[in-house]
Motif scaffolding. Structure first.
Motif, short mmCIF file in Angstrom:
data_model
loop_
_atom_site.label_atom_id
_atom_site.label_comp_id
_atom_site.label_asym_id
_atom_site.label_seq_id
_atom_site.Cartn_x
_atom_site.Cartn_y
_atom_site.Cartn_z
N GLY A 106 82.27 74.40 70.15
CA GLY A 106 83.24 75.42 70.53
C GLY A 106 83.93 75.02 71.82
O GLY A 106 83.53 74.04 72.47
N PRO A 107 84.95 75.75 72.25
CA PRO A 107 85.59 75.44 73.52
C PRO A 107 84.60 75.56 74.68
O PRO A 107 83.78 76.48 74.70
N ARG A 108 84.65 74.63 75.62
CA ARG A 108 83.73 74.67 76.74
C ARG A 108 83.94 75.94 77.56
O ARG A 108 85.08 76.36 77.80
N ARG A 125 91.26 80.71 72.98
CA ARG A 125 90.05 79.89 73.03
C ARG A 125 88.80 80.77 73.09
O ARG A 125 87.70 80.32 72.78
N HIS A 126 88.97 82.05 73.47
CA HIS A 126 87.83 82.96 73.53
C HIS A 126 87.68 83.80 72.27
O HIS A 126 86.93 84.78 72.27
N ASN A 127 88.36 83.40 71.19
CA ASN A 127 88.18 84.08 69.91
C ASN A 127 86.92 83.60 69.19
O ASN A 127 86.53 84.16 68.16
N VAL A 128 86.30 82.54 69.71
CA VAL A 128 85.04 82.03 69.17
C VAL A 128 84.06 81.83 70.32
O VAL A 128 84.45 81.86 71.49
N LYS A 129 82.79 81.60 69.99
CA LYS A 129 81.80 81.35 71.03
C LYS A 129 82.10 80.04 71.76
O LYS A 129 82.56 79.07 71.16
N TYR A 156 91.18 74.01 67.53
CA TYR A 156 89.85 74.17 66.94
C TYR A 156 89.67 75.60 66.42
O TYR A 156 89.18 75.80 65.31
N VAL A 157 90.04 76.59 67.22
CA VAL A 157 89.91 77.99 66.82
C VAL A 157 90.67 78.25 65.52
O VAL A 157 90.20 78.97 64.64
N GLU A 158 91.85 77.63 65.39
CA GLU A 158 92.69 77.86 64.23
C GLU A 158 92.26 77.07 63.00
O GLU A 158 92.69 77.37 61.88
N HIS A 159 91.39 76.07 63.19
CA HIS A 159 90.96 75.22 62.06
C HIS A 159 89.44 75.14 61.92
O HIS A 159 88.92 74.25 61.26
N TRP A 163 82.64 71.56 58.37
CA TRP A 163 82.85 70.11 58.36
C TRP A 163 83.50 69.63 59.64
O TRP A 163 83.20 68.53 60.11
N LEU A 164 84.36 70.43 60.23
CA LEU A 164 84.94 70.07 61.52
C LEU A 164 83.85 70.04 62.60
O LEU A 164 83.82 69.15 63.43
N ASP A 165 82.94 71.01 62.54
CA ASP A 165 81.82 71.03 63.49
C ASP A 165 80.95 69.78 63.36
O ASP A 165 80.53 69.18 64.36
#
Length: 196
Positions: A106-108, A125-129, A156-159, A163-165
């Motif tokens: 996730g975003p740092r 960027r704060h829409n995910v952990k 990253y948040v949008e995609h 598999w990306l992880d």
């Protein structure tokens, strides 16, 4: 649910694998820098919720004759630079992942003082952990500008996908071995974000 399961499994696996490094780094910090060995700093995660992120100390508390802290470069020293360049200082964040404060990917999580400075797009960027590593980290880390970093975070948040992880996790392993992108081009640490 799948991402949370992924986080629990991988944080436990890495904690077991890296347990000798936890012990060795703790001793190194204790001898070279002093106590406390760990420090916690407030950072925002999903929905800008504030939590305490854990890290191994890399800087001493050296001060000048007026009681002011010396520069980051002086306080970092050789041992601190080694711990940071090898990313050993990030190991305690596996406990944050296990607790659910963070995700593996996730975003740092950045400084709380940056929250009022983000524009509408950057705030996504704060829409995910927050994560231990992310798309920005495998695409330059501290060697890229703040604007580039935030673009990678939002992308990253949008995609986001499993598999990306997995791709980011694999690329992170390569980055760790190469020890690239640790510092910016003008500072031993990343310059502060001033907003845009």
């Amino acid at each position: 649910m799948v991402k949370r399961l992924f986080d629990i499994i991988f944080s436990l696996i890495f904690m077991i694998i890296f347990s000798p490094l936890y012990i060795a780094t703790s001793l190194l910090v204790w001898i070279a820098i002093g106590r406390p060995i760990l420090f916690a700093q407030e950072r925002p995660t999903i929905n800008e919720k504030i939590f305490g992120i854990y890290k191994f100390r890399t800087m001493s508390d050296e001060r000048d004759e007026h009681g002011n802290l010396l520069s980051d470069e002086i306080r970092l020293g050789k041992i601190g630079k080694f711990i940071r360049s090898s990313s050993l200082d990030e190991l305690p964040q596996l406990f944050n992942v296990l607790r659910g404060d963070m995700s593996m990917i996730g975003p740092r999580p950045l400084l709380v003082e940056y929250l009022p400075l983000y524009n509408e797009r950057q705030r996504k960027r704060h829409n995910v952990k927050a994560g231990i590593t992310g798309w920005a980290q495998v695409n330059g880390r501290n060697a890229i500008s703040w604007e580039q970093k935030f673009e990678y975070d939002v992308w990253y948040v949008e995609h986001i996908s499993f598999w990306l992880d997995m791709k980011i996790l694999g690329l992170t392993m390569l980055k760790l071995f190469r020890r690239s992108g640790i510092s910016s081009s003008t500072s031993v640490t990343m310059e502060k974000f001033r907003g845009k």
